[in-house]
Design a protein around this motif. Sequence first.
Motif, PDB file in Angstrom:
ATOM      1  N   SER A  41       0.891  -1.434   0.425  1.00 45.31           N
ATOM      2  CA  SER A  41      -0.222   0.174   0.045  1.00 45.31           C
ATOM      3  C   SER A  41       0.830   1.497  -0.306  1.00 45.31           C
ATOM      4  O   SER A  41       0.502   2.248   0.105  1.00 45.31           O
ATOM      5  CB  SER A  41      -0.974  -0.261   1.435  1.00 45.31           C
ATOM      6  OG  SER A  41      -0.339   0.276   2.490  1.00 45.31           O
ATOM      7  N   SER A  42       1.640   0.870   0.188  1.00 46.70           N
ATOM      8  CA  SER A  42       3.063   2.435   0.257  1.00 46.70           C
ATOM      9  C   SER A  42       3.010   2.811  -0.891  1.00 46.70           C
ATOM     10  O   SER A  42       3.975   3.462  -1.415  1.00 46.70           O
ATOM     11  CB  SER A  42       4.305   2.204   1.332  1.00 46.70           C
ATOM     12  OG  SER A  42       4.389   1.061   1.166  1.00 46.70           O
ATOM     13  N   ASP A  43       3.395   1.687  -2.038  1.00 45.76           N
ATOM     14  CA  ASP A  43       3.369   1.673  -3.490  1.00 45.76           C
ATOM     15  C   ASP A  43       3.021   2.939  -4.378  1.00 45.76           C
ATOM     16  O   ASP A  43       1.658   2.275  -4.225  1.00 45.76           O
ATOM     17  CB  ASP A  43       4.113   0.281  -4.238  1.00 45.76           C
ATOM     18  CG  ASP A  43       4.725   0.561  -5.408  1.00 45.76           C
ATOM     19  OD1 ASP A  43       5.368   1.927  -6.188  1.00 45.76           O
ATOM     20  OD2 ASP A  43       4.730  -0.384  -6.021  1.00 45.76           O
ATOM     21  N   ILE A  44       3.532   3.373  -5.069  1.00 44.92           N
ATOM     22  CA  ILE A  44       2.349   4.598  -5.420  1.00 44.92           C
ATOM     23  C   ILE A  44       2.070   3.775  -6.578  1.00 44.92           C
ATOM     24  O   ILE A  44       0.656   4.155  -7.306  1.00 44.92           O
ATOM     25  CB  ILE A  44       2.963   5.899  -5.599  1.00 44.92           C
ATOM     26  CG1 ILE A  44       1.615   7.160  -6.919  1.00 44.92           C
ATOM     27  CG2 ILE A  44       4.365   5.853  -7.238  1.00 44.92           C
ATOM     28  CD1 ILE A  44       1.021   7.622  -5.989  1.00 44.92           C
ATOM     29  N   PHE A  45       2.622   3.279  -7.561  1.00 43.24           N
ATOM     30  CA  PHE A  45       2.386   2.752  -8.360  1.00 43.24           C
ATOM     31  C   PHE A  45       1.192   1.934  -8.359  1.00 43.24           C
ATOM     32  O   PHE A  45      -0.023   1.403  -8.787  1.00 43.24           O
ATOM     33  CB  PHE A  45       3.599   1.670  -8.644  1.00 43.24           C
ATOM     34  CG  PHE A  45       4.702   2.599  -9.967  1.00 43.24           C
ATOM     35  CD1 PHE A  45       4.233   3.155 -10.383  1.00 43.24           C
ATOM     36  CD2 PHE A  45       6.083   2.214  -9.388  1.00 43.24           C
ATOM     37  CE1 PHE A  45       5.425   4.553 -11.468  1.00 43.24           C
ATOM     38  CE2 PHE A  45       6.834   3.026  -9.598  1.00 43.24           C
ATOM     39  CZ  PHE A  45       6.624   4.089 -10.982  1.00 43.24           C
ATOM     40  N   THR A  46       0.717   0.897  -6.950  1.00 44.24           N
ATOM     41  CA  THR A  46      -0.284  -0.189  -7.063  1.00 44.24           C
ATOM     42  C   THR A  46      -1.465   1.074  -7.243  1.00 44.24           C
ATOM     43  O   THR A  46      -2.068   0.206  -7.236  1.00 44.24           O
ATOM     44  CB  THR A  46      -0.481  -0.148  -5.578  1.00 44.24           C
ATOM     45  OG1 THR A  46       1.303  -1.240  -5.298  1.00 44.24           O
ATOM     46  CG2 THR A  46      -1.191  -1.395  -5.102  1.00 44.24           C
ATOM     47  N   TYR A  47      -1.439   2.216  -6.763  1.00 42.88           N
ATOM     48  CA  TYR A  47      -2.277   2.822  -7.711  1.00 42.88           C
ATOM     49  C   TYR A  47      -3.031   3.669  -8.929  1.00 42.88           C
ATOM     50  O   TYR A  47      -3.923   3.621  -9.669  1.00 42.88           O
ATOM     51  CB  TYR A  47      -2.695   4.060  -6.513  1.00 42.88           C
ATOM     52  CG  TYR A  47      -3.092   3.372  -4.941  1.00 42.88           C
ATOM     53  CD1 TYR A  47      -3.617   2.817  -4.358  1.00 42.88           C
ATOM     54  CD2 TYR A  47      -1.620   3.352  -4.098  1.00 42.88           C
ATOM     55  CE1 TYR A  47      -4.439   2.378  -2.948  1.00 42.88           C
ATOM     56  CE2 TYR A  47      -1.427   2.808  -2.982  1.00 42.88           C
ATOM     57  CZ  TYR A  47      -3.281   2.317  -2.561  1.00 42.88           C
ATOM     58  OH  TYR A  47      -2.916   1.888  -1.133  1.00 42.88           O
ATOM     59  N   ALA A  99       0.435   0.773 -21.271  1.00 46.36           N
ATOM     60  CA  ALA A  99       1.289   0.177 -20.967  1.00 46.36           C
ATOM     61  C   ALA A  99       3.217  -0.456 -20.709  1.00 46.36           C
ATOM     62  O   ALA A  99       3.825  -1.579 -19.958  1.00 46.36           O
ATOM     63  CB  ALA A  99       1.401  -1.251 -22.221  1.00 46.36           C
ATOM     64  N   ILE A 100       3.360   0.922 -20.787  1.00 48.18           N
ATOM     65  CA  ILE A 100       4.901   0.910 -20.579  1.00 48.18           C
ATOM     66  C   ILE A 100       4.930   1.752 -19.511  1.00 48.18           C
ATOM     67  O   ILE A 100       5.615   0.952 -18.676  1.00 48.18           O
ATOM     68  CB  ILE A 100       5.262   1.943 -21.427  1.00 48.18           C
ATOM     69  CG1 ILE A 100       5.750   1.182 -23.141  1.00 48.18           C
ATOM     70  CG2 ILE A 100       6.468   2.160 -21.083  1.00 48.18           C
ATOM     71  CD1 ILE A 100       5.990   2.597 -24.410  1.00 48.18           C
ATOM     72  N   LEU A 101       4.107   1.932 -18.731  1.00 50.49           N
ATOM     73  CA  LEU A 101       4.361   2.940 -17.524  1.00 50.49           C
ATOM     74  C   LEU A 101       4.495   1.408 -16.570  1.00 50.49           C
ATOM     75  O   LEU A 101       4.754   0.957 -15.758  1.00 50.49           O
ATOM     76  CB  LEU A 101       3.302   3.637 -17.097  1.00 50.49           C
ATOM     77  CG  LEU A 101       3.258   3.640 -15.505  1.00 50.49           C
ATOM     78  CD1 LEU A 101       3.880   4.722 -15.144  1.00 50.49           C
ATOM     79  CD2 LEU A 101       1.618   4.453 -15.147  1.00 50.49           C
ATOM     80  N   ILE A 104       7.016  -0.812 -16.284  1.00 51.14           N
ATOM     81  CA  ILE A 104       8.098   0.145 -15.584  1.00 51.14           C
ATOM     82  C   ILE A 104       8.096   0.145 -14.268  1.00 51.14           C
ATOM     83  O   ILE A 104       8.939  -0.587 -13.631  1.00 51.14           O
ATOM     84  CB  ILE A 104       8.143   1.183 -15.968  1.00 51.14           C
ATOM     85  CG1 ILE A 104       9.146   1.712 -17.697  1.00 51.14           C
ATOM     86  CG2 ILE A 104       8.542   1.871 -14.757  1.00 51.14           C
ATOM     87  CD1 ILE A 104       8.738   3.096 -18.010  1.00 51.14           C
ATOM     88  N   ALA A 105       6.594  -0.058 -13.701  1.00 52.58           N
ATOM     89  CA  ALA A 105       5.679  -0.014 -12.369  1.00 52.58           C
ATOM     90  C   ALA A 105       6.635  -1.543 -11.765  1.00 52.58           C
ATOM     91  O   ALA A 105       7.665  -1.881 -10.628  1.00 52.58           O
ATOM     92  CB  ALA A 105       4.820  -0.267 -12.093  1.00 52.58           C
ATOM     93  N   TYR A 106       6.139  -2.698 -13.201  1.00 52.15           N
ATOM     94  CA  TYR A 106       6.593  -4.192 -12.664  1.00 52.15           C
ATOM     95  C   TYR A 106       8.297  -4.154 -12.576  1.00 52.15           C
ATOM     96  O   TYR A 106       8.273  -4.819 -11.904  1.00 52.15           O
ATOM     97  CB  TYR A 106       5.996  -4.879 -13.640  1.00 52.15           C
ATOM     98  CG  TYR A 106       7.051  -6.477 -13.692  1.00 52.15           C
ATOM     99  CD1 TYR A 106       5.991  -7.342 -12.496  1.00 52.15           C
ATOM    100  CD2 TYR A 106       8.147  -7.197 -14.237  1.00 52.15           C
ATOM    101  CE1 TYR A 106       6.751  -8.801 -12.718  1.00 52.15           C
ATOM    102  CE2 TYR A 106       8.629  -8.642 -14.342  1.00 52.15           C
ATOM    103  CZ  TYR A 106       7.618  -9.003 -13.273  1.00 52.15           C
ATOM    104  OH  TYR A 106       8.174 -10.178 -12.920  1.00 52.15           O
TER     105      TYR A 106
END
Length: 153
Positions: A41-47, A99-101, A104-106
């Motif tokens: 939940s602290s990862d901004i990419f999760t949202y 898709a690229i974002l 990159i998040a992965y």
Amino acid sequence: MQIKSLLRTLPIIHFSMVIGLVIFTGFVYWNNPDFNAAMNSSDIFTYLVPVVAASGYFASKAIFQNLTASIGRNDGLQNKLSRYQVATIIKYALLEGPAILALIAYYLSGNALHLVIALSLIAYFFSQRPTRKKVLDDLNLSLEEQKEIDSSR
């Protein structure tokens, strides 16, 4: 823009963008040792990734529909095809960016959710392959214009 040119160029653009995403996916997958399904939940990419992916999907559909709907029935065939190509490239960009974002998040987090979202966008992007039939259906061409396209084969 010639008719043959457009009908050859759009599939090449689509194919190159899809292949680029597939190659980037392979690179990201093989270079990231982590693969977890836990939510952080602290990862901004999760949202951020799901919101951007959904926004890109819906924006690509809406903008493409608006741009193709704005093509006038009385415009010349060359103008219609040029505007259709622009609308299609914008649609592709709105799918490729999220898709690229996600990839990159992965790569940065190893969260499987981002990879699944990226793969879903790539699968949808692949399904948007331009064909002669799709072009004719999307443009609502007159009978004369359809004959002109068919004669350009």
